[in-house]
Design an enzyme around this catalytic site. Structure first.
Site, PDB file in Angstrom:
ATOM      1  N   GLU A  43     -41.040 -17.904  60.124  1.00 11.04           N
ATOM      2  CA  GLU A  43     -41.180 -18.967  60.935  1.00 11.04           C
ATOM      3  C   GLU A  43     -42.581 -19.110  61.556  1.00 11.04           C
ATOM      4  O   GLU A  43     -43.330 -18.425  62.165  1.00 11.04           O
ATOM      5  CB  GLU A  43     -40.150 -18.774  62.145  1.00 11.04           C
ATOM      6  CG  GLU A  43     -40.171 -20.088  62.972  1.00 11.04           C
ATOM      7  CD  GLU A  43     -39.334 -19.755  64.178  1.00 11.04           C
ATOM      8  OE1 GLU A  43     -38.851 -20.758  64.981  1.00 11.04           O
ATOM      9  OE2 GLU A  43     -39.008 -18.559  64.803  1.00 11.04           O
ATOM     10  N   LYS A 116     -35.131 -27.567  62.964  1.00  9.10           N
ATOM     11  CA  LYS A 116     -34.306 -26.690  63.718  1.00  9.10           C
ATOM     12  C   LYS A 116     -33.577 -27.344  64.706  1.00  9.10           C
ATOM     13  O   LYS A 116     -34.193 -28.387  65.469  1.00  9.10           O
ATOM     14  CB  LYS A 116     -35.546 -25.647  64.378  1.00  9.10           C
ATOM     15  CG  LYS A 116     -34.958 -24.538  65.406  1.00  9.10           C
ATOM     16  CD  LYS A 116     -36.144 -23.576  65.634  1.00  9.10           C
ATOM     17  CE  LYS A 116     -35.396 -22.557  66.331  1.00  9.10           C
ATOM     18  NZ  LYS A 116     -36.688 -21.674  66.735  1.00  9.10           N
ATOM     19  N   CYS A 153     -34.504 -19.353  62.833  1.00  8.49           N
ATOM     20  CA  CYS A 153     -34.511 -18.488  64.185  1.00  8.49           C
ATOM     21  C   CYS A 153     -33.222 -18.469  64.926  1.00  8.49           C
ATOM     22  O   CYS A 153     -32.287 -18.129  64.565  1.00  8.49           O
ATOM     23  CB  CYS A 153     -35.917 -18.597  64.644  1.00  8.49           C
ATOM     24  SG  CYS A 153     -36.322 -17.193  65.849  1.00  8.49           S
TER      25      CYS A 153
END
Length: 294
Positions: A43, A116, A153
């Site tokens: 990431e 995300k 994540c």
């Protein structure tokens, strides 16, 4: 047997983005020459993890998509004939930014992107200051190697995200990641957190009958504000099979460049043995969309 040779780079980062990108380019070239077809990066791999502080100057790190980084990694993908999963700080418009994974096809073009969806806000992880939650949904990205379910994540803690990717035909779940220890936690608590991180994603593999790949950064990055002790990123990048079996787990401290073969046909076998999708009681799941059931 339908097999994909997957490579990943677990690296530490430095302040200079050009240095980080050149090191990644070297790693991508090496993995490609060793036979990797799909290469996954961690990431926000171009920079330090800047979300340890709320600083408006950090928005200067963001860039459009397409833009300089997609051109850079696109040329590497084209040169070496590999699919690359990147993780970028996207500038969509003035004052509108996303944490965005971009999949580069082996001809250098953009196969697709994922913004995300779940954005954390914790000490040293002030991501809500920087990132607008994604608006592209949980949709797998079609590539020449198959359908990739890309999540990022904090998304990895949510079984709903993994399930929605699986229900739309994802063949692999992939999580670029930046997570580590708070130095004020005890060693026992640090280990509990690291093990929980691995366990929850292995659970997604089992529940959906899919391989899972998580690629985390490694090394210590100080807190520029000195309000915390900084983050010791715990590495431990791994590849798990559709029954949660660990094919490989990287070091907690060291950089690694890894290649593992994944048998996608095995997922079909596992889903025949454990037909979880068949036995879902979808007519009874309506309340899942509520924040809490009082």
């Amino acid at each position: 047997m339908r097999e994909i040779r997957v490579g990943f780079l677990q690296q530490h980062n430095v302040e200079d983005s050009k240095t980080n990108m050149l090191r990644l380019a070297e790693g991508i070239e090496d993995l490609a020459k060793r036979g990797a077809q799909l290469i996954i990066l961690q990431e926000l791999h171009n920079s330090l993890y800047f979300c340890q502080v709320e600083d408006v100057n950090n928005f200067d790190l963001a860039e459009p998509i397409p833009g300089p980084s997609t051109n850079f990694y696109g040329e590497l993908a084209r040169q070496f004939g590999v699919v690359i999963v990147t993780s970028l700080f996207e500038k969509r418009a003035a004052g509108l930014y996303h944490n965005t994974a971009v999949v580069i096809e082996k001809d250098g073009t953009i196969a697709g992107k994922y913004r995300k969806m779940h954005i954390p806000d914790d000490p040293a992880y002030y991501e809500k200051f920087y990132f607008t939650p994604g608006d592209l949904g949980f949709k797998p990205i079609q590539t020449s190697l198959g359908k990739l379910g890309i999540l990022v994540c904090w998304d990895q803690w949510y079984p709903e995200a993994a399930r929605l990717m699986a229900l739309q035909g994802a063949e692999i779940l992939i999580y670029p990641t930046a997570i580590g220890y708070a130095l004020y936690d005890t060693k026992e608590e640090q280990e509990r957190q690291r093990m929980a991180w691995t366990s929850v994603m292995r659970g997604h593999a089992v529940a959906n009958g899919l391989p899972v790949i998580a690629v985390n950064r490694v090394g210590f990055e100080p807190d520029p504000s000195n309000q915390t002790g900084g983050i010791q990123f715990w590495g431990s990048s791994f590849i798990a099979g559709p029954q949660g079996e660990l094919h490989y787990q990287a070091s907690k401290e060291e950089e690694e460049s890894v290649i593992i073969d994944i048998d996608l046909d095995h997922c079909e076998e596992v889903r025949r043995w454990w037909p979880f999708l068949r036995d879902r009681r979808i007519e009874n799941y309506g309340d899942i969309t509520k924040r809490f059931i009082d």
